[in-house]
Enzyme design. Structure first.
Site, PDB file in Angstrom:
ATOM      1  N   THR A  93      -4.152  -2.208   7.545  1.00  0.00           N
ATOM      2  CA  THR A  93      -2.722  -2.284   7.846  1.00  0.00           C
ATOM      3  C   THR A  93      -2.438  -1.260   8.936  1.00  0.00           C
ATOM      4  OG1 THR A  93      -2.220  -2.857   5.565  1.00  0.00           O
ATOM      5  CG2 THR A  93      -0.389  -2.051   6.905  1.00  0.00           C
ATOM      6  N   LYS A 168       3.200  -8.494   7.889  1.00  0.00           N
ATOM      7  CA  LYS A 168       2.927  -7.527   6.819  1.00  0.00           C
ATOM      8  C   LYS A 168       4.009  -6.434   6.782  1.00  0.00           C
ATOM      9  CE  LYS A 168       0.356  -4.742   4.145  1.00  0.00           C
ATOM     10  NZ  LYS A 168      -0.054  -5.010   2.784  1.00  0.00           N
ATOM     11  N   LYS A 243       3.516   4.763   4.111  1.00  0.00           N
ATOM     12  CA  LYS A 243       2.789   4.410   5.342  1.00  0.00           C
ATOM     13  C   LYS A 243       3.369   3.111   5.930  1.00  0.00           C
ATOM     14  CE  LYS A 243      -1.518   2.489   7.006  1.00  0.00           C
ATOM     15  NZ  LYS A 243      -2.835   1.939   6.766  1.00  0.00           N
TER      16      LYS A 243
END
Ligand code: NAD
Length: 297
Positions: A93, A168, A243
């Site tokens: 990611t 995402k 994050k």
């Protein structure tokens, strides 16, 4: 059988690579951690002392790394050593801008590139049921599909390079916001004298229903089993949620799109991590929210 180089054998990469191996593929593994390399060797994978050696001779390269800076550094190292025509799948990611740079590096050298971040966590990685959201050309997606379908249960081709990371980051920004909303609703319900059962029975079947309530309720003892029933042991750790929220905010900065709720969720998760949230599941933010005093309006 294909030869697959797997770079980054951490909590996610190890079970993902084991599923590829169990499906009969040859795995060439590299991780900067010696312990991870030893574990991979113990599982019967060929291990190498640098990433470039691992990718030479590979038909497919998968990277599963902590952040965009590391992904770009690794791409600079592996792309010159990779076979022309190989497909390189980055499942980390990372920020959309770095994902696009990684595509450019790989494609300039004649590789097929896919950004393919996942949702489903460590459990989904072990079970081979991850959702992959992919960005890249149709040819890259089709070349990667047989391997992604071993590691995942659902594959979505979202568009060109960077589109997987874009999907995402938007999904996880919404998840962070909706989890905080669910926590606020249950905390207020408690202060109003409502039982958690009554709140769950109503919200989960009314217009407040959402994944954060129905599937992953932040209150123990109601709804399906969730980290709340296990003292907020992750699950999906609060630091990973921070994050992802920070990635959403850098994407918002890059596009000029206002995301006030995303920005506030980022601040609340940062505060939670500074006040007991480290090592806890992201739904544990309910405990922090309950300690916050209401500011006078
Ligand atoms: P992790 O920290 O357990 O694993 C990362 C691995 O990369 C480590 O073993 C580390 O030693 C290795 N590494 C670091 N730098 C390297 C380099 N230069 N070359 C080779 N190896 C290197 O992290 P994780 O939980 O496996 O997550 C990996 C990625 O997946 C992250 O981007 C994370 O955001 C994402 N992700 C994680 C989850 C989850 O639930 N853990 C869920 C979805 C997505």
């Amino acid at each position: 059988m294909s030869t697959i180089a797997f770079i980054g054998l951490g909590n996610m990469g190890m079970p993902m690579s084991l599923n590829l191996k169990a499906a009969g593929h040859e795995i060439r593994a590299f991780d900067t951690s010696e312990a991870a390399r030893e574990k991979a060797a113990g599982e019967g994978m060929a291990t190498f002392d640098n990433a470039a050696k691992a990718v030479s001779d590979a038909d497919v390269i998968v990277t599963m790394l902590p952040n965009g800076e590391i992904v770009l550094r690794v791409f600079e190292e592996i792309v010159p050593a990779a076979r022309k025509g190989a497909v390189v799948i980055d499942s980390s990611t990372i920020d959309v801008a770095s994902a696009r740079k990684a595509h450019a590096i790989a494609e300039a050298a004649g590789l097929k590139a896919l950004d393919a971040p996942v949702s489903g966590g460590v459990g989904g990685a072990a079970a081979g049921t991850l959702t992959f959201m992919a960005g890249g050309s149709k040819q890259a997606f089709e070349a990667a599909e047989p391997y992604l379908s071993i590691m995942g249960g659902r594959l979505v081709h979202c568009g060109e390079g960077g589109a997987g990371q874009a999907a995402k980051v938007c999904n996880n920004m919404l998840l962070g916001i909706s989890m905080i909303g669910a926590c606020e609703a249950f905390s207020l319900a408690g202060k109003l004298g409502l039982s958690a059962e009554a709140a769950f029975d109503v919200i989960s079947t009314s217009s407040g229903f959402c994944w954060s309530v129905n599937t992953y309720c932040p209150v123990p003892g109601v709804g399906p089993q969730s980290p709340a029933d296990n003292d907020y042991k992750p699950g999906f750790a609060a630091d990973l949620m921070l994050k992802d929220l920070m990635l959403s905010q850098s994407a918002a900065d890059g596009t000029g799109q206002a995301t006030p709720m995303g920005a506030h969720a980022t601040e609340l998760y940062r505060d939670y991590l500074e006040h007991g949230g480290a090592g806890k599941d992201f739904s544990g933010i309910i405990e922090f929210l309950k300690t916050m005093a209401r500011e006078a309006n």
